[in-house]
Design a protein around this motif. Structure first.
Motif, short mmCIF file in Angstrom:
data_model
loop_
_atom_site.label_atom_id
_atom_site.label_comp_id
_atom_site.label_asym_id
_atom_site.label_seq_id
_atom_site.Cartn_x
_atom_site.Cartn_y
_atom_site.Cartn_z
N HIS A 140 11.61 3.47 6.53
CA HIS A 140 11.15 3.17 7.89
C HIS A 140 10.24 1.96 7.96
O HIS A 140 10.37 1.14 8.86
N HIS A 141 9.32 1.83 7.03
CA HIS A 141 8.44 0.65 7.03
C HIS A 141 7.84 0.38 5.66
O HIS A 141 7.81 1.25 4.80
N ILE A 142 7.38 -0.87 5.49
CA ILE A 142 6.62 -1.26 4.31
C ILE A 142 5.23 -1.63 4.78
O ILE A 142 5.08 -2.42 5.73
N GLU B 15 0.84 -1.21 0.00
CA GLU B 15 0.00 0.00 0.00
C GLU B 15 0.86 1.24 0.00
O GLU B 15 0.61 2.20 -0.73
N HIS B 16 1.88 1.25 0.87
CA HIS B 16 2.81 2.37 0.86
C HIS B 16 4.15 1.97 1.48
O HIS B 16 4.27 0.93 2.11
N ILE B 17 5.13 2.82 1.21
CA ILE B 17 6.45 2.69 1.82
C ILE B 17 6.68 3.95 2.64
O ILE B 17 6.49 5.06 2.14
N VAL C 202 7.18 -3.90 9.49
CA VAL C 202 6.07 -4.19 8.59
C VAL C 202 4.78 -3.63 9.17
O VAL C 202 4.53 -3.75 10.37
N GLU C 203 4.02 -2.99 8.32
CA GLU C 203 2.72 -2.45 8.73
C GLU C 203 1.62 -3.19 7.98
O GLU C 203 1.76 -3.43 6.78
N PHE C 204 0.59 -3.58 8.68
CA PHE C 204 -0.65 -4.02 8.03
C PHE C 204 -1.59 -2.83 8.06
O PHE C 204 -1.70 -2.16 9.09
N ILE D 69 3.99 6.76 -1.36
CA ILE D 69 5.16 7.04 -0.53
C ILE D 69 4.68 7.91 0.62
O ILE D 69 4.03 8.94 0.39
N GLU D 70 4.96 7.47 1.83
CA GLU D 70 4.57 8.22 3.03
C GLU D 70 5.83 8.80 3.67
O GLU D 70 6.72 8.04 4.06
N LEU D 71 5.91 10.11 3.75
CA LEU D 71 7.03 10.74 4.46
C LEU D 71 6.59 11.02 5.89
O LEU D 71 5.45 11.47 6.11
#
Ligand code: CO
Length: 148
Positions: free
Chosen positions: A77-79, A6-8, A127-129, A53-55
């Motif tokens: 930082h996370h996927i 979904e985002h990085i 890792v993020e869900f 992309i999430e900053l």
């Protein structure tokens, strides 16, 4: 279960400066900026195809992003993986022996319920869900019904 990346998430020291850099790099401006008070972060989101992309910039010295940057500097930082049912995804991960960083889904940026999996269980990657929260249902009787 997993729909897509979904985002990085990328930890940055200055959201203003990083927004300029990523606007130059990607050729698009962030479509959203959002503060998540509970996490002590300001965020901005760029759309890249169907992935984002999430900053992330820390707003408090004790926030997770501030700690991350202190230890490792700016960087990935996370996927985040989109899931259709976050509680089921959390249960399944737990059953497989992955450690979750939060026991119940929490409210994240960009209308999401989120849960994090311990980076030590994912080869050093946080890792993020995330599950999209539908916009509030229009339950009040009134003018909205006439919009159809
Ligand atoms: Co995220």
């Amino acid at each position: 279960m997993f729909e897509k990346v979904e985002h990085i998430g990328i930890a940055v020291k200055s959201l203003d400066l990083a927004n300029i850099t990523y606007t130059q790099l990607l050729g698009v401006a962030p479509y959203k900026m959002e503060a998540v008070e509970s996490e002590g972060v300001n965020t901005s989101f760029f759309m890249v195809g169907t992935t984002k992309i999430e900053l992330l910039e820390a707003t408090k010295p004790d926030s997770a992003i501030a700690t991350f940057i202190e230890k490792r500097g700016e960087g990935m930082h996370h996927i985040a993986y989109a899931v259709d049912d976050i509680e089921a995804a959390m249960q399944e991960a737990t059953d497989k022996g992955f450690r979750l960083l939060n026991d119940v889904p929490k409210r994240g940026a960009d209308n999401k319920l989120v849960c994090f999996v311990h980076p030590k269980d994912c080869n050093g990657v946080l890792v993020e869900f995330c599950q999209s929260i539908p916009p509030p249902a229009r339950t009040l009787a009134g003018t909205e019904e006439e919009e159809e």
